[in-house]
Structure formats: C-alpha cells, structure tokens
Design a protein around this motif. Sequence first.
Motif, PDB file in Angstrom:
ATOM      1  N   THR A  34       0.885  -1.275   0.084  1.00 34.51           N
ATOM      2  CA  THR A  34       0.021   0.181   0.069  1.00 34.51           C
ATOM      3  C   THR A  34       0.973   1.359   0.067  1.00 34.51           C
ATOM      4  OG1 THR A  34      -0.307  -0.151   2.335  1.00 34.51           O
ATOM      5  CG2 THR A  34      -1.869  -1.064   1.389  1.00 34.51           C
ATOM      6  N   TYR A  60       4.586   2.958   2.418  1.00 27.38           N
ATOM      7  CA  TYR A  60       5.641   2.415   3.382  1.00 27.38           C
ATOM      8  C   TYR A  60       5.275   2.786   4.730  1.00 27.38           C
ATOM      9  CZ  TYR A  60       9.440   1.718   0.104  1.00 27.38           C
ATOM     10  OH  TYR A  60      10.440   1.082  -0.926  1.00 27.38           O
ATOM     11  N   ARG A  92       2.606  12.151  15.795  1.00 27.77           N
ATOM     12  CA  ARG A  92       1.446  11.592  15.578  1.00 27.77           C
ATOM     13  C   ARG A  92       0.602  12.150  16.897  1.00 27.77           C
ATOM     14  NH1 ARG A  92      -0.633   7.321  12.508  1.00 27.77           N
ATOM     15  NH2 ARG A  92      -2.095   6.132  13.439  1.00 27.77           N
ATOM     16  N   ASN A 145      -4.509   8.726  18.240  1.00 26.35           N
ATOM     17  CA  ASN A 145      -4.471   7.903  16.892  1.00 26.35           C
ATOM     18  C   ASN A 145      -3.960   6.352  17.015  1.00 26.35           C
ATOM     19  OD1 ASN A 145      -5.129   7.533  14.254  1.00 26.35           O
ATOM     20  ND2 ASN A 145      -4.199   9.016  13.480  1.00 26.35           N
ATOM     21  N   PRO A 146      -4.793   5.423  16.889  1.00 32.05           N
ATOM     22  CA  PRO A 146      -4.045   3.929  17.184  1.00 32.05           C
ATOM     23  C   PRO A 146      -3.349   3.655  15.814  1.00 32.05           C
ATOM     24  CG  PRO A 146      -6.738   3.841  16.657  1.00 32.05           C
ATOM     25  CD  PRO A 146      -6.219   5.391  16.776  1.00 32.05           C
ATOM     26  N   THR A 158      -7.360  -3.777   6.387  1.00 34.96           N
ATOM     27  CA  THR A 158      -7.307  -3.850   7.937  1.00 34.96           C
ATOM     28  C   THR A 158      -8.557  -4.330   8.303  1.00 34.96           C
ATOM     29  OG1 THR A 158      -5.432  -2.262   7.771  1.00 34.96           O
ATOM     30  CG2 THR A 158      -6.621  -2.627   9.671  1.00 34.96           C
ATOM     31  N   VAL A 197      -8.388  -3.390  17.917  1.00 34.22           N
ATOM     32  CA  VAL A 197      -7.196  -3.302  17.409  1.00 34.22           C
ATOM     33  C   VAL A 197      -7.356  -3.555  15.687  1.00 34.22           C
ATOM     34  CG1 VAL A 197      -6.053  -5.493  17.826  1.00 34.22           C
ATOM     35  CG2 VAL A 197      -4.671  -3.733  17.170  1.00 34.22           C
ATOM     36  N   GLY A 198      -6.630  -2.691  14.840  1.00 35.00           N
ATOM     37  CA  GLY A 198      -6.562  -3.075  13.395  1.00 35.00           C
ATOM     38  C   GLY A 198      -5.300  -3.876  13.246  1.00 35.00           C
ATOM     39  N   ARG A 228      -3.594  -6.246  10.051  1.00 33.23           N
ATOM     40  CA  ARG A 228      -3.352  -6.409   8.662  1.00 33.23           C
ATOM     41  C   ARG A 228      -2.132  -7.549   8.231  1.00 33.23           C
ATOM     42  NH1 ARG A 228      -1.651  -4.299   3.530  1.00 33.23           N
ATOM     43  NH2 ARG A 228       0.038  -3.044   3.750  1.00 33.23           N
ATOM     44  N   ALA A 271       2.593  -0.400  12.532  1.00 34.62           N
ATOM     45  CA  ALA A 271       3.203   0.575  11.648  1.00 34.62           C
ATOM     46  C   ALA A 271       2.276   1.388  11.026  1.00 34.62           C
ATOM     47  CB  ALA A 271       3.860  -0.358  10.362  1.00 34.62           C
ATOM     48  N   SER A 329       1.609   4.655   8.298  1.00 35.92           N
ATOM     49  CA  SER A 329       2.405   5.236   7.211  1.00 35.92           C
ATOM     50  C   SER A 329       3.429   5.908   7.556  1.00 35.92           C
ATOM     51  CB  SER A 329       1.364   6.219   6.353  1.00 35.92           C
ATOM     52  OG  SER A 329       0.976   7.192   7.240  1.00 35.92           O
ATOM     53  N   VAL A 383      -9.628   0.086   5.906  1.00 36.85           N
ATOM     54  CA  VAL A 383      -9.872  -0.252   7.333  1.00 36.85           C
ATOM     55  C   VAL A 383     -11.353  -0.347   7.536  1.00 36.85           C
ATOM     56  CG1 VAL A 383      -9.724   0.775   9.823  1.00 36.85           C
ATOM     57  CG2 VAL A 383      -8.141   1.356   8.049  1.00 36.85           C
ATOM     58  N   SER A 404     -13.285   6.359  13.425  1.00 36.71           N
ATOM     59  CA  SER A 404     -11.777   6.029  13.291  1.00 36.71           C
ATOM     60  C   SER A 404     -11.177   7.467  13.784  1.00 36.71           C
ATOM     61  CB  SER A 404     -11.445   5.613  12.213  1.00 36.71           C
ATOM     62  OG  SER A 404     -10.164   5.480  12.051  1.00 36.71           O
ATOM     63  N   PRO A 405     -10.196   7.393  14.816  1.00 32.24           N
ATOM     64  CA  PRO A 405      -9.522   8.743  15.345  1.00 32.24           C
ATOM     65  C   PRO A 405      -9.019   9.561  13.863  1.00 32.24           C
ATOM     66  CG  PRO A 405      -9.347   7.014  16.570  1.00 32.24           C
ATOM     67  CD  PRO A 405      -9.688   6.442  15.657  1.00 32.24           C
ATOM     68  N   GLY A 406      -8.498   8.453  13.151  1.00 37.20           N
ATOM     69  CA  GLY A 406      -7.912   9.474  11.836  1.00 37.20           C
ATOM     70  C   GLY A 406      -8.710  10.325  11.016  1.00 37.20           C
TER      71      GLY A 406
HETATM   72  O1  TXA Z   1      -1.808   0.503   4.337  1.00 40.08           O
HETATM   73  C1  TXA Z   1      -1.810   0.743   5.436  1.00 40.08           C
HETATM   74  O2  TXA Z   1      -2.960   0.668   6.406  1.00 40.08           O
HETATM   75  C2  TXA Z   1      -0.594   1.596   6.069  1.00 40.08           C
HETATM   76  C3  TXA Z   1       0.552   0.375   5.708  1.00 40.08           C
HETATM   77  C4  TXA Z   1       1.938   0.924   6.435  1.00 40.08           C
HETATM   78  O3  TXA Z   1       0.016  -0.753   6.616  1.00 40.08           O
HETATM   79  N1  TXA Z   1      -0.627   1.979   7.115  1.00 40.08           N
HETATM   80  C5  TXA Z   1      -1.350   3.120   7.721  1.00 40.08           C
HETATM   81  O4  TXA Z   1      -1.526   3.445   8.996  1.00 40.08           O
HETATM   82  O5  TXA Z   1      -1.781   3.524   6.844  1.00 40.08           O
HETATM   83  P1  TXA Z   1      -1.819   4.751   9.544  1.00 40.08           P
HETATM   84  O6  TXA Z   1      -1.608   4.669  10.958  1.00 40.08           O
HETATM   85  O7  TXA Z   1      -1.471   5.880   8.674  1.00 40.08           O
HETATM   86  O8  TXA Z   1      -3.453   4.550   9.112  1.00 40.08           O
HETATM   87  C6  TXA Z   1      -4.405   3.893  10.002  1.00 40.08           C
HETATM   88  C7  TXA Z   1      -5.756   4.672  10.225  1.00 40.08           C
HETATM   89  C8  TXA Z   1      -5.645   5.663  10.884  1.00 40.08           C
HETATM   90  O9  TXA Z   1      -6.591   6.715  10.525  1.00 40.08           O
HETATM   91  C9  TXA Z   1      -6.343   5.077  12.384  1.00 40.08           C
HETATM   92  O10 TXA Z   1      -7.165   6.198  13.108  1.00 40.08           O
HETATM   93  C10 TXA Z   1      -7.310   3.865  11.900  1.00 40.08           C
HETATM   94  O11 TXA Z   1      -6.503   3.340  10.829  1.00 40.08           O
HETATM   95  N2  TXA Z   1      -7.166   2.899  13.097  1.00 40.08           N
HETATM   96  C11 TXA Z   1      -6.241   2.236  13.482  1.00 40.08           C
HETATM   97  N3  TXA Z   1      -6.421   1.328  14.234  1.00 40.08           N
HETATM   98  C12 TXA Z   1      -7.863   1.676  14.635  1.00 40.08           C
HETATM   99  C13 TXA Z   1      -8.896   0.973  15.282  1.00 40.08           C
HETATM  100  N4  TXA Z   1      -8.618   0.347  16.204  1.00 40.08           N
HETATM  101  N5  TXA Z   1     -10.076   1.470  15.274  1.00 40.08           N
HETATM  102  C14 TXA Z   1     -10.477   2.583  14.413  1.00 40.08           C
HETATM  103  N6  TXA Z   1      -9.591   3.000  13.289  1.00 40.08           N
HETATM  104  C15 TXA Z   1      -8.398   2.362  13.659  1.00 40.08           C
END
Ligand code: TXA
Length: 344
Positions: free
Chosen positions: A36, A38, A59, A63-64, A99, A119-120, A122, A142, A144, A184, A231-233
């Motif tokens: 996807t 890095y 970060r 944000n999980p 995820t 927990v997410g 993948r 991990a 991004s 996700v 989702s916090p993101g």
């Molecule tokens: O493709 C991807 O998912 C990449 C590669 C490295 O695997 N990772 C990625 O992680 O994009 P990040 O942290 O940049 O984005 C993860 C997103 C965030 O918006 C976060 O809020 C959401 O997923 N997320 C993670 N764990 C969650 C959870 N337990 N419940 C709801 N949202 C979650």
Amino acid sequence: MQTKLLDATGPDWQAAAQQAGQILRAGGLVALPTETVYGLGANALDEEAVARIFAVKGRPQDNPLIVHIARLEELKGLVQEIPPQALKLARAFWPGPLTIIFPKSSRIPARTTAGRADVGIRMPSHPVAREIIRQAGVPVAAPSANLSGKPSPTSAAHCVHDLMGRVEAIVDGGDCAVGIESTVLSLAGGRPVVLRPGGISPGQIGQVLGGPVEVAYAVTHPLPPGQAPASPGMKYRHYSPEAKVILVRGGREGFCRFFAARQGPDVWALAFEEDCPQLPAGRVLTYGRAGDPASQARGLFDALRRLDELGARVVYAHSPDLSGEGLGVYNRMLRAAGFEEVVL
Ligand code: TXA
Ligand code: MG
C-alpha cells in the motif's frame, strides 16, 4: 542518529529483511515497504518502541496504530475472538490491503492502540514486509511512514525525505504497487463498516460477506463539529501539501477550460494523463489515467509531494471516478483539499 539504508530491491533482499527484523526485535524503528504505502514499523508489543513512532511522526496520541502480521496463525494471540465474518475476509483478502478491527487481547499494550479496546490488524502482501515481520518474530505496529499530516510515502526516497536521521533504518523495496493505504473495516456488532476506503472496495467486501457494506459518513464528508469519529484518523488534516488544493469535478473539456481561466504564478493542475495535451505545459502534474483508479492510486501521493517541491501555491485537481479504488483516491484528495470541491 545514523539511519541505515537497506536495499531490498535486488538479490540481497533477504539479508536486508533479516537486518531490519533484528533492528525491530531490538526495539528500533524501521521504515519498510508494503504494497500500500511505506510503514514506520516497531515491535507492537514494546511500549517504548511504539512511543517513539508517535514522537518521530509527531502523531496525535489518540490515533491508534495498525498491527501487521505475516501469518494467519499469529492473529489468535492478538485478539479476543475472531468473528466468522473476519475469518472469511482474512481468507479472501490476506495477504493484502485490508485492515480488520478486532477486540484486542491483553498482549497488545494500550499505547499501540492509543488506549482503545480494539486493534486494527493487517497482513501485508509485499514479500519484503512479510519477510521483515517473520524475521522480527513479533507483530509489527506500523502507521504510514510520513511525518504526521503529510502525504504517505510510496517510495524509499519519500521515506528518506521525511525520516533520515530519525529512525534506525529505511528499507528500499521499490515503489508501492497500490499507492494508497489499506481499507480499514469495522465489524463491531456484526455490521461491516468501511472506516477508510483503500485497495479493497466495499463491493469486494460485500461479495465475500454476502450482504451490504456501509461506508462511514466521514469518508466523504467533513465531520460535523463536536462529533466523535468512528476512526480517530478521520478527524485530522491529512495528505496535505503546502499548496491549497481544490478539486474540480467534470469532464476533460470542462476541467481544461476551468483551469485555463485560472492561470497565475505557482498555479498548477493535477490532472489525468489524457488531459495533458489540452493543458499548458510546465504547469501540470499527472496522477494516473482517467477511468483507471488503480493508476490514480499509484500516482497520487508522489504527485502531491512533487507539487510541494515545485513550490505550487494553488492546485486545481481533476476529481477521480468513484468506482473500485476510486473511492479511496477521492477520500485522500478530499482531505488534501480540506473538502473543497467545485462541481462543473
Ligand atoms: O496500508 C496501511 O494501512 C498502512 C501500511 C503501512 O500498512 N498503514 C497506515 O497506518 O495507513 P496509519 O496509521 O497511517 O493509518 C491507520 C488508520 C488511522 O486513520 C487510524 O485512526 C485507523 O487506521 N485505525 C487504526 N486502528 C484503529 C482502530 N482500532 N479503530 C479504528 N480506527 C483505527
Ligand atoms: Mg497515515
């Protein structure tokens, strides 16, 4: 800190993965390729290493992180239960850009999930990512590998730009094949909801589950003030180049006419390859082909980063289609544009 550059694009890729795995196991941070984007990896079970991910990226603490595994058997110890729907999806789409959110087991520290009970997880399909996780012998948290708020990295050069001197190693595994982050998916209450669209479309998920799949409101709309996101993101500004980005939805002719009327210093078009002959040369970057969301996903983040390097101040971006991966591309662009879209 000296950052090691490990080349995993050639015949020595396994040695590079082994070194990266050792660094992760010892509590270090490694930027690593996935299909996807890095990721900035750390041992998901090591609170201190995980805390460093948050510090290095800048970060937000709530944000999980997504936890990455290399084999399906690793899932069991990380979650409280594996709902049948999740198992079906894992069998259909893992390894790959999906995820799935599970209730977490006590093995995963609160810091990894930013205090959440879920927990997410993948399983990436990139062979280098999987070999690194296997060599680490631990699940790998991990996000991004960009600095928070910036476009995700889709090449080792992007990681070098953001993380040189801040992490123990950067592994070069070539350009990312998908180019936007994973889909996700929440299965809370047995109801599938896409929290972030990505490489696996809601339609593909619905086909496997044999029923409808919801797409969270915040995927295509700004969150109403005061409302908590699923989702916090979703609540943070994302993928933002320095330039002001404005999406423009319409056909080729309309887009080109719209852009022609808005020329000025440091005003750029972000368009499809087919748009180019009709646009002024030297003021256009492309992000894939019209009607080909996979090519758009591959090109988007690199184009957003290049617009910064070129000193763009205003960017008119031709809106993508919404089919398949297009929803994911549109979601990233809407966020880069602060949800500003002109419909012609
Ligand atoms: O493709 C991807 O998912 C990449 C590669 C490295 O695997 N990772 C990625 O992680 O994009 P990040 O942290 O940049 O984005 C993860 C997103 C965030 O918006 C976060 O809020 C959401 O997923 N997320 C993670 N764990 C969650 C959870 N337990 N419940 C709801 N949202 C979650
Ligand atoms: Mg991210």
